[in-house]
Motif scaffolding. Structure first.
Motif, short mmCIF file in Angstrom:
data_model
loop_
_atom_site.label_atom_id
_atom_site.label_comp_id
_atom_site.label_asym_id
_atom_site.label_seq_id
_atom_site.Cartn_x
_atom_site.Cartn_y
_atom_site.Cartn_z
N ALA A 213 13.87 -38.05 47.82
CA ALA A 213 14.70 -39.24 47.61
C ALA A 213 14.17 -40.08 46.45
N LEU A 214 12.86 -40.28 46.39
CA LEU A 214 12.27 -41.05 45.30
C LEU A 214 12.42 -40.33 43.97
N GLN A 215 12.28 -39.01 43.99
CA GLN A 215 12.45 -38.23 42.76
C GLN A 215 13.90 -38.32 42.27
N ASP A 216 14.85 -38.16 43.19
CA ASP A 216 16.26 -38.21 42.80
C ASP A 216 16.64 -39.61 42.33
N SER A 217 16.04 -40.63 42.93
CA SER A 217 16.29 -42.00 42.48
C SER A 217 15.78 -42.18 41.05
N ARG A 218 14.58 -41.68 40.78
CA ARG A 218 14.01 -41.78 39.43
C ARG A 218 14.88 -41.06 38.41
N ARG A 219 15.48 -39.94 38.83
CA ARG A 219 16.35 -39.18 37.93
C ARG A 219 17.75 -39.79 37.80
N GLY A 220 18.02 -40.82 38.57
CA GLY A 220 19.32 -41.47 38.50
C GLY A 220 20.43 -40.73 39.21
N ARG A 221 20.09 -39.90 40.18
CA ARG A 221 21.12 -39.11 40.86
C ARG A 221 21.87 -39.93 41.92
N GLU A 222 23.13 -39.59 42.07
CA GLU A 222 23.97 -40.29 43.03
C GLU A 222 23.59 -39.95 44.47
N LEU A 223 23.32 -38.66 44.72
CA LEU A 223 23.00 -38.18 46.07
C LEU A 223 21.64 -37.50 46.09
N SER A 224 20.98 -37.60 47.23
CA SER A 224 19.77 -36.84 47.48
C SER A 224 19.98 -36.07 48.77
N VAL A 225 20.12 -34.76 48.65
CA VAL A 225 20.39 -33.90 49.81
C VAL A 225 19.27 -32.87 49.87
N TYR A 226 18.50 -32.89 50.95
CA TYR A 226 17.32 -32.03 51.05
C TYR A 226 17.68 -30.65 51.57
N GLY A 227 17.29 -29.62 50.84
CA GLY A 227 17.37 -28.25 51.32
C GLY A 227 18.64 -27.52 50.91
N PRO A 228 18.55 -26.20 50.68
CA PRO A 228 19.70 -25.40 50.24
C PRO A 228 20.80 -25.32 51.29
N PHE A 229 20.45 -25.31 52.58
CA PHE A 229 21.47 -25.20 53.62
C PHE A 229 22.41 -26.40 53.59
N LEU A 230 21.84 -27.60 53.50
CA LEU A 230 22.68 -28.80 53.52
C LEU A 230 23.46 -28.97 52.22
N ASN A 231 22.90 -28.51 51.12
CA ASN A 231 23.66 -28.54 49.87
C ASN A 231 24.85 -27.58 49.95
N ALA A 232 24.64 -26.43 50.58
CA ALA A 232 25.74 -25.49 50.78
C ALA A 232 26.77 -26.07 51.75
N PHE A 233 26.29 -26.75 52.80
CA PHE A 233 27.18 -27.39 53.77
C PHE A 233 28.07 -28.42 53.08
N ARG A 234 27.49 -29.20 52.18
CA ARG A 234 28.25 -30.24 51.47
C ARG A 234 29.39 -29.61 50.66
N VAL A 235 29.10 -28.49 50.02
CA VAL A 235 30.15 -27.80 49.25
C VAL A 235 31.20 -27.21 50.20
N PHE A 236 30.75 -26.62 51.30
CA PHE A 236 31.65 -25.98 52.27
C PHE A 236 32.68 -26.96 52.82
N VAL A 237 32.23 -28.16 53.21
CA VAL A 237 33.16 -29.12 53.82
C VAL A 237 34.09 -29.76 52.78
N LYS A 238 33.79 -29.55 51.51
CA LYS A 238 34.72 -29.97 50.46
C LYS A 238 35.85 -28.95 50.30
N LEU A 239 35.53 -27.69 50.55
CA LEU A 239 36.47 -26.61 50.30
C LEU A 239 37.40 -26.33 51.48
N ILE A 240 36.88 -26.51 52.70
CA ILE A 240 37.65 -26.19 53.90
C ILE A 240 38.21 -27.47 54.50
N PRO A 241 39.50 -27.50 54.85
CA PRO A 241 40.07 -28.71 55.47
C PRO A 241 39.29 -29.10 56.74
#
Length: 261
Positions: A213-241
């Motif tokens: 979270a601190l690293q992503d804040s320093r980089r100016g990122r909008e979201l900080s999502v930890y781990g590949p599974f949750l990043n994949a989950f975030r994409v999945f719920v965008k694609l599936i109703p």
């Protein structure tokens, strides 16, 4: 006088945020203002870090508590370099199964208190200051059996994105942190047993979530999502109703205290 303000500082990711802010930015911070209800936990934390802590033993769901923080800011007139909003509470269970005060209390702490702290702090923030708001991966999708908590975190996500757009012109970065289940003291053996298996599989280490979270804040990122599974989950719920997902999604009905501060 350069300070950081951390809510929910007596435990979990709030406490870890204080520790890591002190380790990484201690040389540039005059004080860290720590806010939580449990004064003894904040005093213990004071002995854990090298940066001076100013303790606010407050219940942020009470308007008079927010006024205490507001008055202190007006008196000391600091430059707030970091605002970390980590206070929150969550209980699993069907909507209406808990006490009315329990359910409405989640909304007051997770949403209203976060808005209140941000409101009184923003006048004291300058260019290159950072805001870090702790939401949750449940913000990405409605959660039957965890409905109110998930809805409050969806509010935090939307609020943080809007705040980021509004503060861009002032040079203030806003990052919303959306972890999954995180290993903290709130998950007892009984609570762990009742968690859905997929949440157990991706349960994260608190220190690593805060570090990212601190690293992503320093980089100016909008979201900080930890781990590949949750990043994949975030994409999945965008694609599936969401309606399709909710038809097959297991419902957690046993009430579990996930976090409270």
């Amino acid at each position: 006088m350069n300070i950081a303000i951390v809510t929910g500082a007596s435990s979990g990711m709030g406490r870890e945020s204080v520790i890591q802010l002190a380790e990484r930015f201690g040389g540039s911070l005059t004080e860290i203002w720590v806010v939580a209800r449990r004064k003894e936990r904040l005093q213990e934390l004071k002995r854990r870090v090298s940066v001076p802590l100013r303790i606010f033993a407050l219940d942020l769901t009470q308007r008079e508590s927010l006024a205490v923080l507001e008055r202190e800011l007006e008196i000391r007139k600091p430059q707030v370099r970091f605002l970390v909003c980590a206070a929150g509470s969550g209980k699993m269970g069907a909507i209406g199964a808990s006490l009315l005060e329990t359910e409405t209390g989640m909304v007051r702490l997770n949403c209203e208190a976060l808005c209140g702290v941000t409101h009184v702090t923003l006048p004291w923030m300058r260019p290159h200051s950072r805001v870090i708001l702790y939401a949750s991966a449940v913000a990405f999708l409605p959660q039957p059996g965890f409905g109110i908590y998930a809805a409050t975190k969806a509010f935090v996500l939307s609020y943080g994105r809007a705040l980021r757009a509004e503060l861009r012109g002032r040079g203030i970065a806003v990052t919303v942190v959306c972890p999954g289940a995180v290993k903290t003291e709130f998950f007892s053996a009984r609570q762990m047993k009742a968690l859905p298996f997929y949440k157990k599989l991706v349960m994260a280490d608190c220190r690593k979530v805060v570090r990212l979270a601190l690293q992503d804040s320093r980089r100016g990122r909008e979201l900080s999502v930890y781990g590949p599974f949750l990043n994949a989950f975030r994409v999945f719920v965008k694609l599936i109703p969401h309606g399709v997902i909710l038809r097959v999604m297991p419902v957690q009905t046993e009430r579990i205290k996930e976090n409270e501060d």
